[in-house]
Write a protein that holds these residues in place. Structure first.
Motif, PDB file in Angstrom:
ATOM      1  N   ALA A 117       0.837  -1.205   0.000  1.00  0.00           N
ATOM      2  CA  ALA A 117       0.000   0.000   0.000  1.00  0.00           C
ATOM      3  C   ALA A 117       0.870   1.252   0.000  1.00  0.00           C
ATOM      4  CB  ALA A 117      -0.928  -0.010   1.208  1.00  0.00           C
ATOM      5  N   GLN A 118       2.003   1.187   0.693  1.00  0.00           N
ATOM      6  CA  GLN A 118       2.911   2.340   0.710  1.00  0.00           C
ATOM      7  C   GLN A 118       3.496   2.593  -0.671  1.00  0.00           C
ATOM      8  OE1 GLN A 118       6.865   2.194   2.673  1.00  0.00           O
ATOM      9  NE2 GLN A 118       6.155   3.972   3.844  1.00  0.00           N
ATOM     10  N   ARG A 119       3.953   1.548  -1.326  1.00  0.00           N
ATOM     11  CA  ARG A 119       4.497   1.728  -2.684  1.00  0.00           C
ATOM     12  C   ARG A 119       3.436   2.324  -3.611  1.00  0.00           C
ATOM     13  NH1 ARG A 119       6.541  -3.843  -2.007  1.00  0.00           N
ATOM     14  NH2 ARG A 119       8.720  -3.758  -1.352  1.00  0.00           N
ATOM     15  N   ARG A 120       2.218   1.868  -3.460  1.00  0.00           N
ATOM     16  CA  ARG A 120       1.124   2.326  -4.323  1.00  0.00           C
ATOM     17  C   ARG A 120       0.835   3.810  -4.117  1.00  0.00           C
ATOM     18  NH1 ARG A 120      -4.011   2.546  -2.815  1.00  0.00           N
ATOM     19  NH2 ARG A 120      -3.857   0.927  -1.186  1.00  0.00           N
ATOM     20  N   ILE A 121       0.693   4.250  -2.870  1.00  0.00           N
ATOM     21  CA  ILE A 121       0.345   5.655  -2.622  1.00  0.00           C
ATOM     22  C   ILE A 121       1.514   6.574  -2.969  1.00  0.00           C
ATOM     23  CG2 ILE A 121       0.948   5.554  -0.155  1.00  0.00           C
ATOM     24  CD1 ILE A 121      -1.879   7.654  -1.761  1.00  0.00           C
ATOM     25  N   VAL A 122       2.736   6.145  -2.679  1.00  0.00           N
ATOM     26  CA  VAL A 122       3.897   6.971  -3.021  1.00  0.00           C
ATOM     27  C   VAL A 122       3.993   7.141  -4.529  1.00  0.00           C
ATOM     28  CG1 VAL A 122       6.421   7.019  -3.038  1.00  0.00           C
ATOM     29  CG2 VAL A 122       5.194   6.451  -0.924  1.00  0.00           C
ATOM     30  N   ASP A 123       3.769   6.073  -5.276  1.00  0.00           N
ATOM     31  CA  ASP A 123       3.818   6.148  -6.736  1.00  0.00           C
ATOM     32  C   ASP A 123       2.702   7.028  -7.277  1.00  0.00           C
ATOM     33  OD1 ASP A 123       4.791   5.116  -9.424  1.00  0.00           O
ATOM     34  OD2 ASP A 123       2.717   4.410  -9.468  1.00  0.00           O
ATOM     35  N   ALA A 124       1.486   6.874  -6.725  1.00  0.00           N
ATOM     36  CA  ALA A 124       0.349   7.660  -7.210  1.00  0.00           C
ATOM     37  C   ALA A 124       0.551   9.148  -6.960  1.00  0.00           C
ATOM     38  CB  ALA A 124      -0.938   7.178  -6.536  1.00  0.00           C
ATOM     39  N   VAL A 125       1.041   9.496  -5.782  1.00  0.00           N
ATOM     40  CA  VAL A 125       1.285  10.908  -5.464  1.00  0.00           C
ATOM     41  C   VAL A 125       2.406  11.455  -6.346  1.00  0.00           C
ATOM     42  CG1 VAL A 125       2.151  12.479  -3.682  1.00  0.00           C
ATOM     43  CG2 VAL A 125       0.356  10.825  -3.134  1.00  0.00           C
ATOM     44  N   GLY A 126       3.439  10.671  -6.544  1.00  0.00           N
ATOM     45  CA  GLY A 126       4.535  11.110  -7.402  1.00  0.00           C
ATOM     46  C   GLY A 126       4.088  11.361  -8.828  1.00  0.00           C
ATOM     47  N   ARG A 127       3.266  10.479  -9.362  1.00  0.00           N
ATOM     48  CA  ARG A 127       2.761  10.647 -10.724  1.00  0.00           C
ATOM     49  C   ARG A 127       1.864  11.881 -10.825  1.00  0.00           C
ATOM     50  NH1 ARG A 127       3.008   6.108 -14.226  1.00  0.00           N
ATOM     51  NH2 ARG A 127       4.080   4.328 -13.265  1.00  0.00           N
ATOM     52  N   ALA A 128       1.056  12.114  -9.783  1.00  0.00           N
ATOM     53  CA  ALA A 128       0.192  13.303  -9.788  1.00  0.00           C
ATOM     54  C   ALA A 128       1.033  14.576  -9.767  1.00  0.00           C
ATOM     55  CB  ALA A 128      -0.755  13.251  -8.598  1.00  0.00           C
ATOM     56  N   LEU A 129       2.033  14.606  -8.904  1.00  0.00           N
ATOM     57  CA  LEU A 129       2.867  15.808  -8.784  1.00  0.00           C
ATOM     58  C   LEU A 129       3.631  16.091 -10.072  1.00  0.00           C
ATOM     59  CD1 LEU A 129       4.252  15.388  -5.162  1.00  0.00           C
ATOM     60  CD2 LEU A 129       2.583  17.086  -5.955  1.00  0.00           C
ATOM     61  N   ALA A 130       3.934  15.058 -10.831  1.00  0.00           N
ATOM     62  CA  ALA A 130       4.663  15.254 -12.088  1.00  0.00           C
ATOM     63  C   ALA A 130       3.840  16.061 -13.090  1.00  0.00           C
ATOM     64  CB  ALA A 130       5.040  13.906 -12.693  1.00  0.00           C
ATOM     65  N   ASN A 131       2.522  16.109 -12.871  1.00  0.00           N
ATOM     66  CA  ASN A 131       1.641  16.849 -13.777  1.00  0.00           C
ATOM     67  C   ASN A 131       1.166  18.178 -13.195  1.00  0.00           C
ATOM     68  OD1 ASN A 131       1.474  14.925 -15.992  1.00  0.00           O
ATOM     69  ND2 ASN A 131       0.412  13.595 -14.541  1.00  0.00           N
ATOM     70  N   CYS A 152       5.214   8.370   6.478  1.00  0.00           N
ATOM     71  CA  CYS A 152       6.414   7.629   6.884  1.00  0.00           C
ATOM     72  C   CYS A 152       7.482   7.687   5.795  1.00  0.00           C
ATOM     73  CB  CYS A 152       6.063   6.180   7.191  1.00  0.00           C
ATOM     74  SG  CYS A 152       5.093   5.939   8.699  1.00  0.00           S
ATOM     75  N   HIS A 153       7.041   7.544   4.543  1.00  0.00           N
ATOM     76  CA  HIS A 153       7.991   7.607   3.426  1.00  0.00           C
ATOM     77  C   HIS A 153       8.619   8.989   3.331  1.00  0.00           C
ATOM     78  CE1 HIS A 153       9.610   7.150  -0.653  1.00  0.00           C
ATOM     79  NE2 HIS A 153       9.042   8.316  -0.922  1.00  0.00           N
ATOM     80  N   LEU A 154       7.811  10.030   3.403  1.00  0.00           N
ATOM     81  CA  LEU A 154       8.315  11.393   3.264  1.00  0.00           C
ATOM     82  C   LEU A 154       9.278  11.758   4.385  1.00  0.00           C
ATOM     83  CD1 LEU A 154       4.963  13.102   2.267  1.00  0.00           C
ATOM     84  CD2 LEU A 154       6.957  12.834   0.783  1.00  0.00           C
ATOM     85  N   ASP A 181       9.508  19.690  -3.733  1.00  0.00           N
ATOM     86  CA  ASP A 181      10.766  19.751  -4.471  1.00  0.00           C
ATOM     87  C   ASP A 181      11.695  18.602  -4.091  1.00  0.00           C
ATOM     88  OD1 ASP A 181       9.820  22.074  -5.626  1.00  0.00           O
ATOM     89  OD2 ASP A 181      10.765  23.366  -4.148  1.00  0.00           O
ATOM     90  N   SER A 182      11.674  18.226  -2.791  1.00  0.00           N
ATOM     91  CA  SER A 182      12.621  17.209  -2.305  1.00  0.00           C
ATOM     92  C   SER A 182      12.228  15.792  -2.728  1.00  0.00           C
ATOM     93  CB  SER A 182      12.807  17.308  -0.795  1.00  0.00           C
ATOM     94  OG  SER A 182      13.229  18.608  -0.491  1.00  0.00           O
ATOM     95  N   PRO A 183      11.033  15.258  -2.403  1.00  0.00           N
ATOM     96  CA  PRO A 183      10.022  15.753  -1.457  1.00  0.00           C
ATOM     97  C   PRO A 183      10.347  15.306  -0.026  1.00  0.00           C
ATOM     98  CG  PRO A 183       9.195  13.814  -2.548  1.00  0.00           C
ATOM     99  CD  PRO A 183      10.580  14.064  -3.108  1.00  0.00           C
ATOM    100  N   LYS A 184       9.828  16.032   0.966  1.00  0.00           N
ATOM    101  CA  LYS A 184      10.043  15.652   2.350  1.00  0.00           C
ATOM    102  C   LYS A 184       8.922  16.215   3.214  1.00  0.00           C
ATOM    103  CE  LYS A 184      13.046  19.580   3.468  1.00  0.00           C
ATOM    104  NZ  LYS A 184      14.385  19.983   3.994  1.00  0.00           N
ATOM    105  N   LEU A 185       8.726  15.594   4.360  1.00  0.00           N
ATOM    106  CA  LEU A 185       7.663  15.995   5.271  1.00  0.00           C
ATOM    107  C   LEU A 185       7.980  17.361   5.881  1.00  0.00           C
ATOM    108  CD1 LEU A 185       5.020  14.853   6.564  1.00  0.00           C
ATOM    109  CD2 LEU A 185       6.459  14.114   8.481  1.00  0.00           C
ATOM    110  N   HIS A 186       6.973  18.235   5.907  1.00  0.00           N
ATOM    111  CA  HIS A 186       7.151  19.569   6.484  1.00  0.00           C
ATOM    112  C   HIS A 186       6.466  19.696   7.846  1.00  0.00           C
ATOM    113  CE1 HIS A 186       7.934  23.858   6.524  1.00  0.00           C
ATOM    114  NE2 HIS A 186       6.674  24.080   6.800  1.00  0.00           N
TER     115      HIS A 186
END
Length: 201
Positions: A117-131, A152-154, A181-186
């Motif tokens: 589930a973590q791999r899935r959400i990280v990939d989905a958010v990354g793909r969204a941010l790319a656009n 947790c990933h961020l 930009d990083s990305p990282k948790l703020h």
């Protein structure tokens, strides 16, 4: 530096006879979501993304209206797959969720593994941010478990239930900010009512 917001749906109308992905916001949850959309924390023109589950999309509609944009839904942003057990009474659900986080590489009673589930959400958010155009803020409307896995990933932290949204407040409707930009948790989880417009700066 551009920032994004991950916000979980607030309280839902629980119905054991309805599949969980089709649950909608309760009266309290809708009231909180509407107040959040009116609070001035949604930047104009923000790109809004959501899980394709009803409760998340109901939140996304309100946020997108406040942003003056539309939202895009993606099933890959959905909550961890718990269809193997279906609805569980709260005490049993909490016990199963504890195992889900404590043993991320194992399935808890047929649930989707936390690591998957973590791999899935990280990939989905990354793909969204790319656009998302440079300088444009993004808002993700989603769920507590996958939101925690993303957090947790961020933060580069191990998967743990100590990281989940319940430490901010019960009932959902919590959020965190991250740098894209990083990305990282703020920020850590906070109640949606405690988010200020300054999150964008």
């Amino acid at each position: 530096m551009t920032r994004a917001l991950y916000v979980t749906h607030p309280q839902v109308e629980m119905d054991p006879d309805v599949p969980v992905p089709r649950w909608g916001l309760s009266a309290e949850g809708r009231h909180r979501a509407e107040a959040f959309a009116r609070s001035g924390v949604v930047p104009p023109g923000a790109k809004v993304f959501a899980s394709d589950e009803r409760k998340a999309m109901e939140l996304a509609v309100l946020i997108a209206l406040a942003a003056g944009t539309e939202f895009a839904s993606d099933h890959r942003m959905g909550e961890n797959d718990r269809s193997a057990t279906g609805f569980l009474p709260p005490p049993l659900f909490e016990a199963t969720a504890d195992r889900f986080f404590a043993q991320p590489e194992e399935s808890a009673d047929g649930w989707e593994r936390a690591i998957d589930a973590q791999r899935r959400i990280v990939d989905a958010v990354g793909r969204a941010l790319a656009n998302v155009p440079s300088g444009t803020h993004a808002i993700f409307c989603g769920h507590g478990a996958v939101g925690t896995l993303l957090k947790c990933h961020l933060a580069n932290r191990p998967i743990s239930r100590r990281e989940d949204q319940h430490h901010a407040g019960p009932g959902g409707g919590n959020c965190f900010v991250f740098d894209t930009d990083s990305p990282k948790l703020h920020t850590d989880w906070m109640r949606m009512e405690d988010l200020s417009p300054g999150w964008m700066c």
